[in-house]
Design a protein around this motif. Structure first.
Motif, PDB file in Angstrom:
ATOM      1  N   GLN A 177       0.835  -1.221   0.043  1.00  0.00           N
ATOM      2  CA  GLN A 177      -0.052  -0.087  -0.035  1.00  0.00           C
ATOM      3  C   GLN A 177       0.883   1.279   0.273  1.00  0.00           C
ATOM      4  O   GLN A 177       0.384   2.222  -0.493  1.00  0.00           O
ATOM      5  N   ASN A 178       2.052   1.126   0.418  1.00  0.00           N
ATOM      6  CA  ASN A 178       2.908   2.223   0.521  1.00  0.00           C
ATOM      7  C   ASN A 178       3.523   2.646  -0.980  1.00  0.00           C
ATOM      8  O   ASN A 178       4.627   3.509  -0.998  1.00  0.00           O
ATOM      9  N   GLY A 179       3.348   1.812  -2.084  1.00  0.00           N
ATOM     10  CA  GLY A 179       3.883   1.764  -3.272  1.00  0.00           C
ATOM     11  C   GLY A 179       4.978   1.036  -3.620  1.00  0.00           C
ATOM     12  O   GLY A 179       5.626   0.798  -4.699  1.00  0.00           O
ATOM     13  N   ARG A 180       5.532   0.233  -2.393  1.00  0.00           N
ATOM     14  CA  ARG A 180       7.007  -0.380  -2.577  1.00  0.00           C
ATOM     15  C   ARG A 180       6.664  -1.553  -3.615  1.00  0.00           C
ATOM     16  O   ARG A 180       5.366  -2.264  -3.306  1.00  0.00           O
ATOM     17  N   THR A 181       7.513  -1.872  -4.325  1.00  0.00           N
ATOM     18  CA  THR A 181       7.270  -3.203  -5.173  1.00  0.00           C
ATOM     19  C   THR A 181       8.401  -4.414  -4.794  1.00  0.00           C
ATOM     20  O   THR A 181       9.370  -4.013  -4.632  1.00  0.00           O
ATOM     21  N   ILE A 182       7.755  -5.559  -4.552  1.00  0.00           N
ATOM     22  CA  ILE A 182       8.791  -6.477  -4.161  1.00  0.00           C
ATOM     23  C   ILE A 182       8.568  -7.617  -5.037  1.00  0.00           C
ATOM     24  O   ILE A 182       7.712  -8.376  -5.188  1.00  0.00           O
ATOM     25  N   PRO A 183       9.778  -7.940  -5.688  1.00  0.00           N
ATOM     26  CA  PRO A 183       9.946  -8.980  -6.531  1.00  0.00           C
ATOM     27  C   PRO A 183      10.044 -10.436  -5.995  1.00  0.00           C
ATOM     28  O   PRO A 183      10.628 -10.187  -4.959  1.00  0.00           O
ATOM     29  N   PHE A 184       9.597 -11.424  -6.583  1.00  0.00           N
ATOM     30  CA  PHE A 184       9.769 -12.798  -6.081  1.00  0.00           C
ATOM     31  C   PHE A 184      10.036 -13.958  -6.821  1.00  0.00           C
ATOM     32  O   PHE A 184       9.795 -13.624  -8.104  1.00  0.00           O
ATOM     33  N   ASP A 185      10.649 -14.873  -6.548  1.00  0.00           N
ATOM     34  CA  ASP A 185      10.802 -16.186  -7.218  1.00  0.00           C
ATOM     35  C   ASP A 185       9.676 -17.123  -6.905  1.00  0.00           C
ATOM     36  O   ASP A 185       9.134 -17.834  -7.679  1.00  0.00           O
ATOM     37  N   ILE A 186       9.736 -17.151  -5.361  1.00  0.00           N
ATOM     38  CA  ILE A 186       8.422 -18.048  -4.750  1.00  0.00           C
ATOM     39  C   ILE A 186       7.833 -17.000  -4.114  1.00  0.00           C
ATOM     40  O   ILE A 186       8.094 -16.312  -3.311  1.00  0.00           O
ATOM     41  N   LEU A 187       6.452 -17.184  -4.221  1.00  0.00           N
ATOM     42  CA  LEU A 187       5.335 -16.366  -3.157  1.00  0.00           C
ATOM     43  C   LEU A 187       4.716 -17.360  -2.496  1.00  0.00           C
ATOM     44  O   LEU A 187       3.985 -18.357  -3.036  1.00  0.00           O
ATOM     45  N   VAL A 188       4.175 -16.972  -1.435  1.00  0.00           N
ATOM     46  CA  VAL A 188       3.348 -17.889  -0.363  1.00  0.00           C
ATOM     47  C   VAL A 188       2.355 -16.879   0.244  1.00  0.00           C
ATOM     48  O   VAL A 188       2.618 -15.917   0.888  1.00  0.00           O
ATOM     49  N   LEU A 189       1.087 -17.409  -0.127  1.00  0.00           N
ATOM     50  CA  LEU A 189      -0.273 -16.587   0.141  1.00  0.00           C
ATOM     51  C   LEU A 189      -0.690 -17.010   1.421  1.00  0.00           C
ATOM     52  O   LEU A 189      -0.978 -18.188   1.754  1.00  0.00           O
ATOM     53  N   ALA A 190      -0.482 -16.407   2.553  1.00  0.00           N
ATOM     54  CA  ALA A 190      -1.048 -16.941   3.925  1.00  0.00           C
ATOM     55  C   ALA A 190      -1.945 -15.929   4.332  1.00  0.00           C
ATOM     56  O   ALA A 190      -1.662 -15.107   5.454  1.00  0.00           O
ATOM     57  N   THR A 191      -3.050 -15.454   3.935  1.00  0.00           N
ATOM     58  CA  THR A 191      -3.813 -14.227   4.004  1.00  0.00           C
ATOM     59  C   THR A 191      -4.802 -14.435   5.086  1.00  0.00           C
ATOM     60  O   THR A 191      -5.579 -13.647   5.355  1.00  0.00           O
ATOM     61  N   GLY A 192      -5.220 -15.711   5.379  1.00  0.00           N
ATOM     62  CA  GLY A 192      -6.267 -16.066   6.355  1.00  0.00           C
ATOM     63  C   GLY A 192      -7.698 -15.837   5.910  1.00  0.00           C
ATOM     64  O   GLY A 192      -7.911 -16.094   4.742  1.00  0.00           O
ATOM     65  N   SER A 193      -8.419 -15.497   6.835  1.00  0.00           N
ATOM     66  CA  SER A 193     -10.021 -15.054   6.290  1.00  0.00           C
ATOM     67  C   SER A 193     -10.349 -13.973   6.872  1.00  0.00           C
ATOM     68  O   SER A 193      -9.664 -13.143   7.770  1.00  0.00           O
ATOM     69  N   ASP A 194     -11.482 -13.238   6.499  1.00  0.00           N
ATOM     70  CA  ASP A 194     -12.238 -12.065   6.945  1.00  0.00           C
ATOM     71  C   ASP A 194     -13.408 -12.608   7.603  1.00  0.00           C
ATOM     72  O   ASP A 194     -14.022 -13.601   7.099  1.00  0.00           O
ATOM     73  N   PRO A 195     -13.746 -12.090   8.727  1.00  0.00           N
ATOM     74  CA  PRO A 195     -14.918 -12.413   9.242  1.00  0.00           C
ATOM     75  C   PRO A 195     -16.123 -12.068   8.487  1.00  0.00           C
ATOM     76  O   PRO A 195     -16.024 -11.092   7.852  1.00  0.00           O
ATOM     77  N   ILE A 196     -17.272 -12.579   8.479  1.00  0.00           N
ATOM     78  CA  ILE A 196     -18.480 -12.415   7.787  1.00  0.00           C
ATOM     79  C   ILE A 196     -19.358 -11.448   8.644  1.00  0.00           C
ATOM     80  O   ILE A 196     -19.285 -11.562   9.716  1.00  0.00           O
ATOM     81  N   THR A 197     -19.915 -10.467   8.059  1.00  0.00           N
ATOM     82  CA  THR A 197     -20.732  -9.654   8.769  1.00  0.00           C
ATOM     83  C   THR A 197     -22.095  -9.581   8.235  1.00  0.00           C
ATOM     84  O   THR A 197     -22.322  -9.934   7.095  1.00  0.00           O
TER      85      THR A 197
END
Ligand SMILES: Cc1cc2nc3c(=O)[nH]c(=O)nc-3n(C[C@H](O)[C@H](O)[C@H](O)COP(=O)(O)OP(=O)(O)OC[C@H]3O[C@@H](n4cnc5c(N)ncnc54)[C@H](O)[C@@H]3O)c2cc1C
Length: 401
Positions: free
Chosen positions: A95-115
């Motif tokens: 969100q601060n604009g920084r870009t990070i390149p990757f060779d391997i990416l792991v998404l561990a973003t969990g869940s959002d509560p349902i409202t």
């Protein structure tokens, strides 16, 4: 040889476990960056209930101090949401604009509560229960001593209600179904749990459908479909969770309810993995921590070339719900013979279901000392006929018999 760039999005329980599993297998092999949206490093989310109840401090639930990340040369970025996943350019943008390149990416973003989307759900004082920040807000509220309503009688709702009650807040737990934790408990086990929770000062309303939340800027009351109005200054919605898959979907990865993964926890994009509650494997998403740890192990193995495959997790629920131990596993409502033992004095409840001489399901409330044994019997499909009469009284009794 240049180290591979490994980026992990999400510094929650799965993300941290993945880091630990990776370091165990290949310390120094990757240049690691972790980006977490929360302002603090990973903590034990399971213990949030204890923090809410005032039984633990926020600092007690942190899993690794920042110096641990530094000691392993991990670049830990907190308080930053990853907003863009560019699979083609193989980079993420924060969100601060920084870009990070990757060779391997792991998404561990969990869940959002349902409202719940009912009138008034955007009022100040309507909250969910997922993070340490949520608890800080509840604590400010608890100091004011106005009544609270928790919507949802699953694990989280029970825990939220219990925690607030422990802080001296008058709490009503409203639940749509006719029994608490209907996915984990049968009717009798749930009734015992409701009694135990009420004894701890939480009022429980079952079959209660929330029609609206009333108030001008702040919550003043909730209105039920049957016309009852419950005055309150805080409403906590604990009606379920939804895997956080939007980032993956916007990056072109295959998603359904969660981020689709194969048996190596790899997504539709090579070198991009998803683990924990955000992942969907063979049609299943999970909301408990053990499967998340299994995912972490499989993915850590996959990135170093191990060939262990994930086949899905077999679930048993073994929890303390509002201080009441609860265990359930297998099919406890399907066909079969049910053995039921209820001890009103303790109080405890046991329901064991056998089919064709084997234990197929179990529900325990109050006394769970034999949970592991029952769990082994269910998984091993061992014949229980020789000690069936003693089964309900636990391992020691059955072995003596
Ligand atoms: C109050 C409570 C009590 C619980 N009790 C139990 C229990 O008794 N037993 C049990 O088994 N389970 C329990 N759970 C569930 C357990 O905590 C979860 O299964 C586990 O935390 C899931 O781990 P995860 O890493 O997938 O998700 P999380 O731990 O939620 O971590 C995901 C992280 O990713 C971050 N994130 C998301 N999107 C982005 C992005 N785009 N950029 C950067 N960061 C991002 C989030 O902010 C979060 O910090 C409980 C949960 C709660 C809330």
């Amino acid at each position: 040889m240049a180290r591979q760039r490994l980026v992990i999005v999400g510094n929650g329980m799965a993300g941290l476990r993945f880091l630990e599993e990776t370091l165990e297998r290949a310390r120094g092999r990757f240049e690691i960056t972790v980006v977490g949206a929360e302002p603090v490093a990973a903590y034990n989310r399971v213990l949030l209930s204890a923090v809410l109840a005032g039984e633990a401090a926020a600092v007690d639930v942190l899993l690794r101090p920042r110096r641990w990340y530094a000691a392993h040369e991990i670049d830990l970025i907190t308080g930053q949401l990853v907003q863009v996943l560019d699979g083609g350019a193989r980079c993420v943008r924060l969100q601060n604009g920084r870009t990070i390149p990757f060779d391997i990416l792991v998404l561990a973003t969990g869940s959002d509560p349902i409202t719940l989307s009912v009138p008034g759900s955007d009022l100040r004082g309507v909250a969910t229960f997922r993070t340490l920040c949520d608890i800080a807000a509840f604590e400010r509220f608890a100091a004011g001593r106005r009544p609270a309503v928790v919507i949802g009688g699953g694990l989280l709702g029970n825990e939220a209600a219990h925690g607030l009650a422990r802080r001296g807040v008058a709490v009503t737990l409203v639940h749509l179904a006719d029994r608490l934790m209907e996915r984990q408990l049968d009717a009798e086990g749930a009734a015992l749990l409701a009694e135990a929770i009420e004894a701890k000062g939480v009022r429980v309303l079952l079959g209660a459908n929330t029609r609206a939340i009333r108030g001008s800027c702040e919550v003043e009351a909730i209105e039920l479909a049957d016309g009852r109005v419950l005055k309150c200054g805080l409403v906590i919605m604990a009606i379920g969770i939804r895997p956080r898959a939007a980032l993956a979907a916007s990056g072109g990865l295959g998603t359904s309810r969660g981020i689709l993964v194969d048996d190596r926890m790899e997504t539709s994009l090579k070198g991009v993995f998803a683990i924990g509650e955000c992942a969907e494997h063979r049609g299943s998403c999970y909301g408990l921590v053990e499967p998340c740890y299994e995912h972490a192990k499989v993915a850590a193995g996959a990135i170093v070339g191990e060939t262990i495959g994930y086949r899905g997790s077999v679930l048993a629920t073994n929890l303390k719900v509002s201080g009441v131990p609860v265990f359930s596993a297998g099919d406890f409502e399907g066909p079969g013979e049910a053995i039921i033992v209820r001890d009103v004095g303790v109080p405890s409840f046991r329901k064991l279901v056998t089919r064709d001489g084997r234990l197929t399901g179990a529900v325990l409330v109050g006394d769970v000392v034999d949970a592991t044994w029952y769990w082994e019997l269910i998984r091993s499909r061992k014949l229980v006929t020789p000690f069936r009469d003693a089964l309900a009284f636990g391992r020691a009794f059955a072995e003596a018999a």
